[in-house]
Motif scaffolding. Structure first.
Motif, PDB file in Angstrom:
ATOM      1  N   ALA A 173       0.850  -1.248   0.143  1.00 21.12           N
ATOM      2  CA  ALA A 173       0.086  -0.059  -0.065  1.00 21.12           C
ATOM      3  C   ALA A 173       0.958   1.155  -0.182  1.00 21.12           C
ATOM      4  CB  ALA A 173      -1.049   0.030   1.210  1.00 21.12           C
ATOM      5  N   GLY A 174       2.178   1.069   0.019  1.00 20.44           N
ATOM      6  CA  GLY A 174       2.987   2.185  -0.109  1.00 20.44           C
ATOM      7  C   GLY A 174       3.720   2.520   1.394  1.00 20.44           C
ATOM      8  N   ILE A 175       3.596   1.804   2.242  1.00 18.87           N
ATOM      9  CA  ILE A 175       3.939   1.887   3.550  1.00 18.87           C
ATOM     10  C   ILE A 175       5.133   1.040   4.112  1.00 18.87           C
ATOM     11  CG2 ILE A 175       3.273   2.253   6.145  1.00 18.87           C
ATOM     12  CD1 ILE A 175       0.656   2.480   5.045  1.00 18.87           C
ATOM     13  N   PRO A 176       6.240   1.296   3.413  1.00 19.58           N
ATOM     14  CA  PRO A 176       7.436   0.452   3.883  1.00 19.58           C
ATOM     15  C   PRO A 176       7.624  -0.142   5.368  1.00 19.58           C
ATOM     16  CG  PRO A 176       8.201   2.077   2.772  1.00 19.58           C
ATOM     17  CD  PRO A 176       6.930   2.649   3.180  1.00 19.58           C
ATOM     18  N   THR A 177       7.068  -1.484   5.438  1.00 18.51           N
ATOM     19  CA  THR A 177       7.170  -2.168   6.844  1.00 18.51           C
ATOM     20  C   THR A 177       7.732  -3.309   7.057  1.00 18.51           C
ATOM     21  OG1 THR A 177       4.737  -1.364   6.954  1.00 18.51           O
ATOM     22  CG2 THR A 177       5.230  -2.910   8.501  1.00 18.51           C
ATOM     23  N   GLU A 178       8.578  -3.592   7.864  1.00 18.92           N
ATOM     24  CA  GLU A 178       9.248  -4.632   8.149  1.00 18.92           C
ATOM     25  C   GLU A 178       9.000  -5.056   9.724  1.00 18.92           C
ATOM     26  OE1 GLU A 178      13.561  -3.851   8.755  1.00 18.92           O
ATOM     27  OE2 GLU A 178      13.242  -2.546  10.308  1.00 18.92           O
ATOM     28  N   VAL A 179       8.873  -6.399   9.732  1.00 14.69           N
ATOM     29  CA  VAL A 179       8.959  -7.154  11.133  1.00 14.69           C
ATOM     30  C   VAL A 179      10.204  -7.147  11.869  1.00 14.69           C
ATOM     31  CG1 VAL A 179       8.177  -9.336  12.539  1.00 14.69           C
ATOM     32  CG2 VAL A 179       6.946  -8.279  10.098  1.00 14.69           C
ATOM     33  N   SER A 180      10.255  -6.859  13.011  1.00 15.80           N
ATOM     34  CA  SER A 180      11.871  -6.647  13.861  1.00 15.80           C
ATOM     35  C   SER A 180      11.625  -7.364  14.999  1.00 15.80           C
ATOM     36  CB  SER A 180      12.218  -5.050  13.985  1.00 15.80           C
ATOM     37  OG  SER A 180      13.296  -5.158  14.714  1.00 15.80           O
ATOM     38  N   ASP A 181      12.754  -8.114  15.491  1.00 17.25           N
ATOM     39  CA  ASP A 181      12.696  -8.821  16.514  1.00 17.25           C
ATOM     40  C   ASP A 181      13.382  -7.680  17.749  1.00 17.25           C
ATOM     41  OD1 ASP A 181      11.911 -11.279  15.738  1.00 17.25           O
ATOM     42  OD2 ASP A 181      13.735 -11.659  15.078  1.00 17.25           O
ATOM     43  N   ASN A 182      13.538  -6.554  17.154  1.00 15.90           N
ATOM     44  CA  ASN A 182      14.424  -5.791  18.331  1.00 15.90           C
ATOM     45  C   ASN A 182      13.419  -4.444  18.328  1.00 15.90           C
ATOM     46  OD1 ASN A 182      15.742  -4.479  20.152  1.00 15.90           O
ATOM     47  ND2 ASN A 182      17.440  -3.963  18.864  1.00 15.90           N
ATOM     48  N   VAL A 183      12.123  -4.526  18.310  1.00 14.48           N
ATOM     49  CA  VAL A 183      11.531  -3.276  18.163  1.00 14.48           C
ATOM     50  C   VAL A 183      11.598  -2.279  19.446  1.00 14.48           C
ATOM     51  CG1 VAL A 183       9.126  -2.312  18.440  1.00 14.48           C
ATOM     52  CG2 VAL A 183       9.484  -3.966  16.638  1.00 14.48           C
ATOM     53  N   ARG A 184      11.939  -2.984  20.699  1.00 14.10           N
ATOM     54  CA  ARG A 184      12.355  -2.286  21.658  1.00 14.10           C
ATOM     55  C   ARG A 184      13.476  -1.481  21.541  1.00 14.10           C
ATOM     56  NH1 ARG A 184      15.179  -3.783  26.977  1.00 14.10           N
ATOM     57  NH2 ARG A 184      14.197  -2.156  28.526  1.00 14.10           N
ATOM     58  N   GLY A 185      14.584  -1.947  21.044  1.00 12.97           N
ATOM     59  CA  GLY A 185      15.621  -1.026  20.776  1.00 12.97           C
ATOM     60  C   GLY A 185      15.214   0.157  19.741  1.00 12.97           C
TER      61      GLY A 185
END
Length: 310
Positions: A173-185
């Motif tokens: 949809a034009g929103i570059p999105t990644e899944v991250s194991d370190n979202v806290r950081g």
């Protein structure tokens, strides 16, 4: 209306607290074919009902039809709820949502601060997965039903049963999105950036590019960042990248942007300073780390808020 994006498997998406961030992402998702409902204030909802949501960027100025409501019950069929309220409203809003969420619906916290996902999770319980999202976007509301976009617009989200699908659909949809194991950081990295700039921008009502050109400001920013990093280290935070480079990049990539805290003060609204510099001060106190410069910024913004209230 542009139809440059499409999706074969649309998501049902509720945007709770549809301000500038929620409206921008909601507009792109609706244009891509997802069933989006914005939940916000009456004047905002009425404007969208009358004309659609106006999305204004550097390359386009369009009206996008989508659903809008003032009621939390509008999330009843949602697969994904974007929680975009102010950090101070997280628990109360989660309690509003809880009776209406279908089992398994993913709540994504697109908010400033580093602990909104934990606070929402404590209210919603195990039946409703909650994942933190890190948001990098420069937006503002120019009026009811009118969102302006100034730069960036990517997300990093924590793992959940729906996160991989969300990342695929949002990216399409034009929103570059990644899944991250370190979202806290990553959340902490953004917190450091917010602590470096938000209060200074709010107190001067000036954008980032102007701030860094003023004598003494780079040194104050360096002091703020050093305190944040000391607290983060004591708290066991692992940063995903060079925080100092990230702080410098903000003024370079968004020189004309005023902080969300500056926008709040200008409108006489409560800011999120308690969850930015204030959070660093409180966490530092708990961990035995001194944070006098962050305490000064936190106090000055709170004084401005109280003075405005009379």
């Amino acid at each position: 209306m542009s139809t440059s994006f499409s999706t074969a498997h649309p998501l049902r998406i509720g945007v709770m607290g549809a301000g500038a961030v929620g409206c921008y992402f909601g507009a792109l998702l609706a244009r891509a074919g997802h069933a989006v409902t914005l939940i916000g204030r009456p004047a905002h909802v009425q404007a969208i009902a009358d004309r659609g949501l106006r999305l204004q960027t550097s390359t386009e100025d369009v009206h996008i039809p989508l659903a809008a409501s003032t009621e939390a019950s509008s999330v009843r069929d949602a697969d994904v709820v974007l929680l975009c309220v102010k950090s101070g409203d997280t628990e109360a809003t989660a309690a509003q949502l809880k009776p209406h969420l279908q089992a398994g619906a993913l709540v994504l916290t697109l908010q400033n601060g580093v602990d909104n996902d934990a606070r929402a999770r404590a209210v919603l319980g195990p039946a409703h997965p909650v994942a933190a999202a890190v948001v990098y976007v420069a937006t503002a509301m120019a009026g009811p039903g009118h969102v302006q976009h100034f730069g960036r617009g990517e997300l990093a989200i924590a793992p959940s049963p729906l996160s991989e699908r969300v990342a695929r659909e949002f990216t399409a949809a034009g929103i570059p999105t990644e899944v991250s194991d370190n979202v806290r950081g990553t959340l902490w990295a953004k917190l450091v950036m917010n602590c470096a700039y938000n209060a200074l921008s709010a107190l001067t009502q000036q954008p980032y590019g102007w701030l860094v050109q003023q004598p003494g400001t780079p040194e104050v920013i360096a002091d703020l960042v050093a305190e944040c990093l000391a607290v983060a280290e004591a708290d066991g935070v692992v940063f995903p990248s060079d925080v100092h480079a990230g702080v410098r990049a903000i003024a370079q990539t968004m020189p004309g942007q005023r902080s969300s805290t500056a926008q709040d003060l200008a409108r006489g609204k409560p800011s999120e300073i308690d969850h930015l510099n204030g959070y660093v001060v409180q966490r530092g106190a708990a961990l035995g780390v001194s944070t006098p410069v962050n305490r000064t910024m936190w106090t000055l913004v709170r004084l401005r808020e109280r003075a405005a209230q009379g």
